[in-house]
Structures are given as C-alpha cells and as structure tokens.
Design an enzyme around this catalytic site. Structure first.
Site, PDB file in Angstrom:
ATOM      1  N   ASP A 174       0.878  -1.175   0.000  1.00  0.00           N
ATOM      2  CA  ASP A 174       0.000   0.000   0.000  1.00  0.00           C
ATOM      3  C   ASP A 174       0.917   1.227   0.000  1.00  0.00           C
ATOM      4  O   ASP A 174       1.557   1.535   1.003  1.00  0.00           O
ATOM      5  CB  ASP A 174      -0.900  -0.047   1.245  1.00  0.00           C
ATOM      6  CG  ASP A 174      -1.883   1.130   1.316  1.00  0.00           C
ATOM      7  OD1 ASP A 174      -1.628   2.163   0.672  1.00  0.00           O
ATOM      8  OD2 ASP A 174      -2.895   1.001   2.038  1.00  0.00           O
ATOM      9  N   LYS A 199      -6.242  10.042  -1.970  1.00  0.00           N
ATOM     10  CA  LYS A 199      -5.342  10.873  -1.170  1.00  0.00           C
ATOM     11  C   LYS A 199      -4.446  11.731  -2.070  1.00  0.00           C
ATOM     12  O   LYS A 199      -4.940  12.638  -2.719  1.00  0.00           O
ATOM     13  CB  LYS A 199      -4.565   9.980  -0.205  1.00  0.00           C
ATOM     14  CG  LYS A 199      -5.425   8.892   0.491  1.00  0.00           C
ATOM     15  CD  LYS A 199      -6.465   9.472   1.435  1.00  0.00           C
ATOM     16  CE  LYS A 199      -7.508   8.453   1.912  1.00  0.00           C
ATOM     17  NZ  LYS A 199      -7.012   7.214   2.491  1.00  0.00           N
TER      18      LYS A 199
HETATM   19  C1  LIG Z   1      -7.540   5.922   2.744  1.00  0.00           C
HETATM   20  C2  LIG Z   1      -6.649   4.738   2.753  1.00  0.00           C
HETATM   21  C3  LIG Z   1      -7.077   3.494   2.272  1.00  0.00           C
HETATM   22  C4  LIG Z   1      -8.494   3.263   1.776  1.00  0.00           C
HETATM   23  O1  LIG Z   1      -8.744   3.977   0.609  1.00  0.00           O
HETATM   24  P1  LIG Z   1     -10.218   4.544   0.232  1.00  0.00           P
HETATM   25  O2  LIG Z   1      -9.959   5.267  -1.037  1.00  0.00           O
HETATM   26  O3  LIG Z   1     -10.655   5.415   1.370  1.00  0.00           O
HETATM   27  O4  LIG Z   1     -11.086   3.348   0.064  1.00  0.00           O
HETATM   28  C5  LIG Z   1      -6.171   2.443   2.274  1.00  0.00           C
HETATM   29  N1  LIG Z   1      -4.910   2.606   2.726  1.00  0.00           N
HETATM   30  C6  LIG Z   1      -4.468   3.794   3.201  1.00  0.00           C
HETATM   31  C7  LIG Z   1      -3.065   3.900   3.684  1.00  0.00           C
HETATM   32  C8  LIG Z   1      -5.312   4.893   3.231  1.00  0.00           C
HETATM   33  O5  LIG Z   1      -4.868   6.058   3.723  1.00  0.00           O
END
Ligand SMILES: *Cc1c(COP(=O)(O)O)cnc(C)c1O
Length: 383
Positions: A174, A199
């Site tokens: 991630d 984000k």
């Molecule tokens: C926000 C986030 C997610 C989930 O993503 P969404 O677009 O809200 O479904 C997963 N991993 C991290 C590190 C995040 O900040």
C-alpha cells in the site's frame, strides 16, 4: 519520444494522446456506458464501460507509468482495489499483514474475507523474523503498508521482498502515504502496488478512487478479470479529475515534503510537544530505511503532547484555524486529526496504546499552503 522519461514528464504525458476525434489535448470524459459496433465483435477496443472506458484506460496507463509498472487498474475506492487483490486468493489461503495499518484495511481483511476462509496474521514487520515465523504452505500474500498510519513506521520493502520471493509468496504494498513520486515498490521487489487514489494522487479531496499497478502479465489478467467480474470500477468523470491531479503530483509532493520538514522540526523543539513521528527526522527509529527506499519524507506528521492529556489534544485540534479537523489526507489543504477519537476510536484503548496511538496523539496532513501561516497556526493552537 524518449524511452525512459523522468517522473514529471511521465506524470504529464504518459499514456495520454490527443483525442483522435477532435485533437483535444486533454483526455475527454467519455461519459458513456456502451460503444456502437460496426458488426458483431467488430469494435474499437471498447465494448462496455465496466470492462473498459477510454478515460479510465488513459488513467490506468498513466498510473502504471508513474509507478514504473506495465499494467494499471482503477477501482471505485482504495478498499475496492484491496478487495480485488484478496479475491485472487482461495479459501484456506493465508495472508501476513503489517500490524499497524489503515483501519479500513484491517476491517476488510477481518470482517469480510475471514468469513470466506482466508486467514490473516498481523505482525510487526520491521522485524522480518516475525514474518518468517508465520509462513507456511498456505501463505499466498504478504501485505505491507509503509509509511504506516498514524505512527509513520517504515518497513523495509526490499527485505520483505527477499522473503516473499524465497517462499514464492506475492508481495503487495500500500503506497498511499508515500506516493509514486517518493517510493516505487515494484522497483524494490513488490509484485503489486496499491493506492488509495483518494489521497495524494487525486490530491484535491474531491474524488474517492483506488488503483493497482503490476508488472506481471498473468497477474494483470487476473486483476482485470476480477475488476470486470466484480465491477468495482471508477467512473469517467473521476478518472478525468485524477488525470488532472496527477499532472501536478511532483510539484505538490515537493511542497508537501518541504512543509512537512519545517513543521516536524518546529514541533520537535516545541516545549509542549513530547514525541514527533516523521520519517525524515534523524531520530526516527526507521530513518535509515526511509532514506534508502524513499526520495523524500512526505507531509504526514504525527506528534504527542507532554503530559499526554486527552483534553489538551482536543484543545489543539479545536483551536487551529487553517488546519481543518477532518479524516483523510493528501489534499492541497492542511488537515488535522485526533486518531484516538476519530480513525482509531473503534480499537480498545489498551490495544491502540500498544501501537502508540495514545490520547494526546495528533496527526497532521500538511498541505501546500505557505508554511509560515501553518507554523503560526500551530504555534497559536499549542500556546
Ligand atoms: C484511505 C486509505 C485506504 C483506503 O482507501 P479509500 O480510497 O478510502 O477506500 C487504504 N490505505 C491507506 C493507507 C489509506 O490512507
């Protein structure tokens, strides 16, 4: 065009061509569900927009390029992208995951997929022995998040990749917090990169989207099969907004890093502040790994207050004027959050405190405003 473009050039050009119909330099929003065929099976590459849509396709190619991958796939949210990864597994398979991870990721693993017979182990991954101890014949995936939320721990992707390769296990990272501008997990040995595009990639707090990028063609085929079969795709309007966001990703993240550094250093010497968590500080426990695998340290900064009082932290998040009290991160505007009562409220106090989420912990998503105004805002709120 040159074979190996640099980041800023790829962000603006990769995967994008002027619209063949009109010459429009910006990718049009192909707001259509279907495509007329000249005869049965005789089409221009697009049949139905769940399967493929030209605006989404352009974004998928662009995202693959900036992650140094070959194949990109976009989804309706970051969690929908994760959903696709776990759907590649079968009942009985096991996953080893970072123990300090985004709350929604923990929730989809434990409350959705455990029900379907997939087993998850959560381990502290700065200790690679902890990973090896959990590996058995059923282990099919290692899930890494780095930097982690909200403690800003750094996991050595290369070291985990060595273990994954040796044991024939897929490694997914991630990369939401770092962005492709600061860190490219595929180059470090990962098989899958996942993003909450919501984000930094979108960057303007106006879209919810997720993405996966891979190099392996077989893996890509499986991802596209699940993307089309489960159908958690993003719409063309959102794909357009993210294409627009990515064009300035390198500029924005440069400023996020500069502002993040100034704010981390300010907090680090402030008399009311206890600990500061930002991987760019030489005192950060994983600073050396961050320096080796990242090109900058980003704009996410967490800190605690001396005395560790809940009401002091709540006062700070209430008193700031430019920082907005909100969940999420990665937009141009600065946000402030209180994990113990917001993102991590569902975790019992004793549990969350084990990972460092104490009552006075405050998390900042430092935006790209003028840093002097941000510093004054924090100084005022702390005093
Ligand atoms: C926000 C986030 C997610 C989930 O993503 P969404 O677009 O809200 O479904 C997963 N991993 C991290 C590190 C995040 O900040």
């Amino acid at each position: 065009m040159q074979k190996e473009m640099k980041f800023g050039t790829k962000a603006i050009h990769a995967g994008l061509e002027p619209d063949p119909a009109t010459g429009a330099i910006m990718t049009p929003i192909y707001q259509t569900s279907t495509y007329v065929q000249d005869g049965v099976g005789n089409h221009k590459g697009y049949e139905y927009s769940r399967t493929l849509n030209p605006t989404r396709h352009a974004l998928e190619k662009n995202l693959a390029a900036i992650e140094n991958g070959k194949f990109g796939a976009c989804f309706g949210s970051g969690l929908a992208a994760m959903d696709c990864v776990i759907k590649m597994l079968n009942p009985g398979d096991e996953v080893i995951s970072t123990n300090d991870l985004y709350g929604g990721s923990y929730r989809i693993f434990t409350t959705i997929f455990e029900k379907y017979g997939i087993k998850f182990h959560f381990v502290p991954m700065h200790n690679t022995k902890a990973i090896e101890e959990k590996i058995n014949a059923n282990t099919k995936l290692i899930w890494v998040e780095t930097p982690t939320n909200p403690m800003m721990n750094i996991i050595d992707i290369k070291a985990v990749a060595v273990i994954a390769k040796k044991n024939n296990i897929l490694l997914a990272v991630d990369n939401t917090f770092a962005t492709p501008y600061l860190q490219n997990p595929l180059d470090l040995g990962a098989d899958i990169v996942m993003h909450s595009v919501t984000k930094y990639l979108g960057g303007h707090s106006d879209v919810v989207m997720g993405a996966l990028v891979v190099n392996d063609e077989k893996l890509a085929k499986e991802i596209y099969r699940i993307q089309n079969s489960s159908g958690a795709v993003c719409g063309p309007q959102d794909a357009f907004l993210v294409l627009r966001g990515i064009k300035t990703l390198h500029l924005r993240v440069q400023r996020h890093c500069e502002n993040g550094k100034k704010i981390a250093e300010f907090l680090n010497t402030h008399p009311k502040v206890d600990k500061v968590y930002w991987p760019g500080l030489p005192t950060h426990p994983n600073h050396a790994i961050a320096k080796a695998q990242m090109r900058g340290f980003g704009g996410m900064v967490s800190f605690t207050l001396k005395g560790n009082k809940l009401e002091d932290a709540l006062n700070v998040v209430k008193k700031v004027e430019i920082f907005a009290l909100a969940e999420s991160l990665g937009g141009v505007e600065s946000l402030i959050g209180h994990p113990a009562t917001m993102t991590h409220a569902a975790i019992p106090k004793a549990e969350r405190e084990k990972t460092g989420v104490v009552d006075s912990l405050i998390r900042l998503s430092v935006g790209v405003e003028d840093v002097d105004d941000l510093l004054a805002d924090l100084a005022n709120a702390l005093n």
